[in-house]
Design an enzyme around this catalytic site. Structure first.
Site, PDB file in Angstrom:
ATOM      1  N   HIS A 165      -7.772   1.788   1.233  1.00 19.09           N
ATOM      2  CA  HIS A 165      -7.808   1.451   2.664  1.00 19.09           C
ATOM      3  C   HIS A 165      -8.681   2.446   3.440  1.00 19.09           C
ATOM      4  O   HIS A 165      -8.224   3.063   4.413  1.00 19.09           O
ATOM      5  CB  HIS A 165      -6.390   1.410   3.244  1.00 19.09           C
ATOM      6  CG  HIS A 165      -6.291   0.523   4.454  1.00 19.09           C
ATOM      7  ND1 HIS A 165      -5.237  -0.325   4.662  1.00 19.09           N
ATOM      8  CD2 HIS A 165      -7.125   0.352   5.509  1.00 19.09           C
ATOM      9  CE1 HIS A 165      -5.416  -0.977   5.804  1.00 19.09           C
ATOM     10  NE2 HIS A 165      -6.556  -0.578   6.350  1.00 19.09           N
ATOM     11  N   GLU A 214       0.839  -1.197   0.000  1.00 21.67           N
ATOM     12  CA  GLU A 214       0.000   0.000   0.000  1.00 21.67           C
ATOM     13  C   GLU A 214       0.876   1.249   0.000  1.00 21.67           C
ATOM     14  O   GLU A 214       1.755   1.361   0.856  1.00 21.67           O
ATOM     15  CB  GLU A 214      -0.946  -0.020   1.205  1.00 21.67           C
ATOM     16  CG  GLU A 214      -1.927  -1.169   1.115  1.00 21.67           C
ATOM     17  CD  GLU A 214      -2.977  -1.164   2.236  1.00 21.67           C
ATOM     18  OE1 GLU A 214      -2.942  -0.270   3.095  1.00 21.67           O
ATOM     19  OE2 GLU A 214      -3.831  -2.065   2.219  1.00 21.67           O
TER      20      GLU A 214
HETATM   21  P1  NAD Z   1     -11.203  -9.661  15.209  1.00 19.28           P
HETATM   22  O1  NAD Z   1      -9.944 -10.065  15.874  1.00 19.28           O
HETATM   23  O2  NAD Z   1     -12.348  -9.204  16.012  1.00 19.28           O
HETATM   24  O3  NAD Z   1     -11.718 -10.866  14.295  1.00 19.28           O
HETATM   25  C1  NAD Z   1     -10.860 -11.645  13.504  1.00 19.28           C
HETATM   26  C2  NAD Z   1     -11.431 -13.053  13.466  1.00 19.28           C
HETATM   27  O4  NAD Z   1     -10.634 -13.835  12.567  1.00 19.28           O
HETATM   28  C3  NAD Z   1     -11.388 -13.754  14.835  1.00 19.28           C
HETATM   29  O5  NAD Z   1     -12.684 -14.188  15.200  1.00 19.28           O
HETATM   30  C4  NAD Z   1     -10.459 -14.944  14.606  1.00 19.28           C
HETATM   31  O6  NAD Z   1     -10.884 -16.101  15.301  1.00 19.28           O
HETATM   32  C5  NAD Z   1     -10.581 -15.150  13.114  1.00 19.28           C
HETATM   33  N1  NAD Z   1      -9.446 -15.886  12.567  1.00 19.28           N
HETATM   34  C6  NAD Z   1      -8.138 -15.816  12.923  1.00 19.28           C
HETATM   35  N2  NAD Z   1      -7.410 -16.677  12.190  1.00 19.28           N
HETATM   36  C7  NAD Z   1      -8.273 -17.294  11.359  1.00 19.28           C
HETATM   37  C8  NAD Z   1      -8.125 -18.295  10.357  1.00 19.28           C
HETATM   38  N3  NAD Z   1      -6.928 -18.824  10.083  1.00 19.28           N
HETATM   39  N4  NAD Z   1      -9.238 -18.683   9.683  1.00 19.28           N
HETATM   40  C9  NAD Z   1     -10.456 -18.147   9.962  1.00 19.28           C
HETATM   41  N5  NAD Z   1     -10.651 -17.223  10.918  1.00 19.28           N
HETATM   42  C10 NAD Z   1      -9.577 -16.805  11.589  1.00 19.28           C
HETATM   43  O7  NAD Z   1     -10.766  -8.567  14.128  1.00 19.28           O
HETATM   44  P2  NAD Z   1     -11.730  -7.489  13.415  1.00 19.28           P
HETATM   45  O8  NAD Z   1     -11.747  -6.244  14.212  1.00 19.28           O
HETATM   46  O9  NAD Z   1     -13.000  -8.141  13.027  1.00 19.28           O
HETATM   47  O10 NAD Z   1     -10.845  -7.183  12.099  1.00 19.28           O
HETATM   48  C11 NAD Z   1     -10.820  -8.099  11.020  1.00 19.28           C
HETATM   49  C12 NAD Z   1      -9.832  -7.640   9.951  1.00 19.28           C
HETATM   50  O11 NAD Z   1     -10.196  -6.337   9.456  1.00 19.28           O
HETATM   51  C13 NAD Z   1      -8.384  -7.504  10.444  1.00 19.28           C
HETATM   52  O12 NAD Z   1      -7.529  -7.988   9.415  1.00 19.28           O
HETATM   53  C14 NAD Z   1      -8.203  -6.021  10.577  1.00 19.28           C
HETATM   54  O13 NAD Z   1      -6.851  -5.658  10.427  1.00 19.28           O
HETATM   55  C15 NAD Z   1      -9.039  -5.532   9.412  1.00 19.28           C
HETATM   56  N6  NAD Z   1      -9.424  -4.107   9.494  1.00 19.28           N
HETATM   57  C16 NAD Z   1      -9.442  -3.378   8.336  1.00 19.28           C
HETATM   58  C17 NAD Z   1      -9.803  -2.035   8.356  1.00 19.28           C
HETATM   59  C18 NAD Z   1      -9.846  -1.231   7.092  1.00 19.28           C
HETATM   60  O14 NAD Z   1      -9.713  -0.018   7.150  1.00 19.28           O
HETATM   61  N7  NAD Z   1     -10.073  -1.839   5.940  1.00 19.28           N
HETATM   62  C19 NAD Z   1     -10.141  -1.433   9.583  1.00 19.28           C
HETATM   63  C20 NAD Z   1     -10.147  -2.202  10.744  1.00 19.28           C
HETATM   64  C21 NAD Z   1      -9.780  -3.539  10.684  1.00 19.28           C
END
Ligand code: NAD
Length: 306
Positions: free
Chosen positions: A280, A262
């Site tokens: 993003h 990015e």
């Molecule tokens: P979270 O930790 O609440 O949820 C992540 C989930 O993924 C958990 O329930 C975990 O059990 C599951 N997980 C982990 N490894 C796994 C695997 N191998 N297979 C299947 N499931 C698996 O996180 P969140 O707050 O829901 O965030 C999710 C994603 O979104 C993260 O990658 C975060 O960085 C991203 N995010 C992106 C933005 C954006 O601006 N686009 C903003 C915030 C978060």
């Protein structure tokens, strides 16, 4: 004793920081370059607050001998060298849930844009054309939404998908099946999800286990004409394999908010008509930023006082 000096190195809404202003000497360094930070601002800093622009490297940490706290106004701390911070006994705090709803809503911004051909249709009209037959869309109602990762964001997406009349599948080995059912989704294996979903939306963190979780093989298992939405972290989806699947017409489209690099530069994905991509922006709402600023201010203050 003097007020702790807190350097804010990325833009944060000012009103979120009033709490810090009351208790600390706040240095607004949003937009400052790395040299200025290292030479002028960090040597006397007790705390450093960043969003995602500033990369808190070992080098940067070394320039801040008094640093006790690093605050990340958002979830991911992958822009912070945790090892270097830990070595120095620096506390790293973040805000886990401030962007959740923003990202969940962005999933539907991307998805609706794709299924209603919004971007090409708007461009066509702007060019003076009126092509009603060219841009026939698809409805979400009755379609199957497959959520890879059922954490905070995945669960918010599930609720919204149900409101659209979608059937929701979830693959998450770390969330109890009962919890998944409670939220109106069906727990499934990844293979099942890929085979059944009309829309696959990725919501896991980036870990060694999820790097290229959505690779050529996974994409090949998806239904012909399915959509992929990726708002999680670059690196989880194999972008080259996705490009193949899109150009070969196996997938109908992709909505992408995150990229392996990015900014992605001249990624060929960005040139495809069936890709809608945003820089993003998933978590970038006024509401999320205000919440994150307030929450990180509280956490940094607590860490400084603790
Ligand atoms: P979270 O930790 O609440 O949820 C992540 C989930 O993924 C958990 O329930 C975990 O059990 C599951 N997980 C982990 N490894 C796994 C695997 N191998 N297979 C299947 N499931 C698996 O996180 P969140 O707050 O829901 O965030 C999710 C994603 O979104 C993260 O990658 C975060 O960085 C991203 N995010 C992106 C933005 C954006 O601006 N686009 C903003 C915030 C978060």
């Amino acid at each position: 004793n003097p007020r702790p000096r807190v350097v804010v190195a990325d833009p944060l809404p000012r009103d979120g920081l009033t709490l810090l202003e009351e208790h600390c000497h706040l240095i607004d360094a949003a937009g400052a370059n790395l040299e200025t930070l290292k030479r002028d601002l960090l040597p006397a800093a007790d705390a450093l607050i960043v969003r995602s622009r500033v990369k808190v490297t070992a080098d940067l940490i070394a320039a801040a001998p008094r640093l006790r706290v690093i605050g990340r106004a958002g979830v991911g701390v992958d822009n912070i060298d945790l090892e270097a911070a830990t070595e120095r006994g620096i506390v790293v705090v973040n805000v886990a849930d401030g962007n959740t709803v923003a990202v969940a809503e962005h999933v539907f911004a991307l998805l609706l844009a794709l299924v209603r051909r919004l971007v090409p249709a708007a461009a066509s009209l702007r060019q003076g054309r009126w092509e009603r037959n060219r841009f026939v869309g698809e409805e979400l109602r009755g379609k199957v939404m497959g959520l890879v990762g059922f954490g905070r964001i995945g669960q918010e997406v599930a609720q919204r998908a149900r409101a659209f009349g979608m059937v929701v599948l979830a693959y998450d080995p770390y969330v109890p099946e009962a919890r998944i059912r409670e939220l109106g989704a069906e727990p499934v294996s990844l293979d099942d999800l890929l085979a059944r979903a009309d829309v696959v939306s990725v919501h896991t963190p980036l870990t060694p286990a999820t790097r290229h979780l959505i690779d050529a093989e996974a994409l090949a298992r998806m239904r012909p004409g399915a959509y992929l939405i990726h708002t999680a972290r670059g690196g989880i989806v194999d972008e080259q394999a996705l490009y193949q699947a899109l150009t070969e017409g196996r997938l109908a489209g992709a909505g992408l908010d995150v990229f392996a690099t990015e900014p992605p530069g001249e990624s060929p994905l960005l040139e495809l008509p069936n890709v809608v991509a945003t820089p993003h922006l998933g978590g970038s709402t006024r509401e999320a930023q205000a919440y994150n600023a307030r929450a990180i201010a509280e956490q940094v203050l607590r860490a400084l006082q603790g």
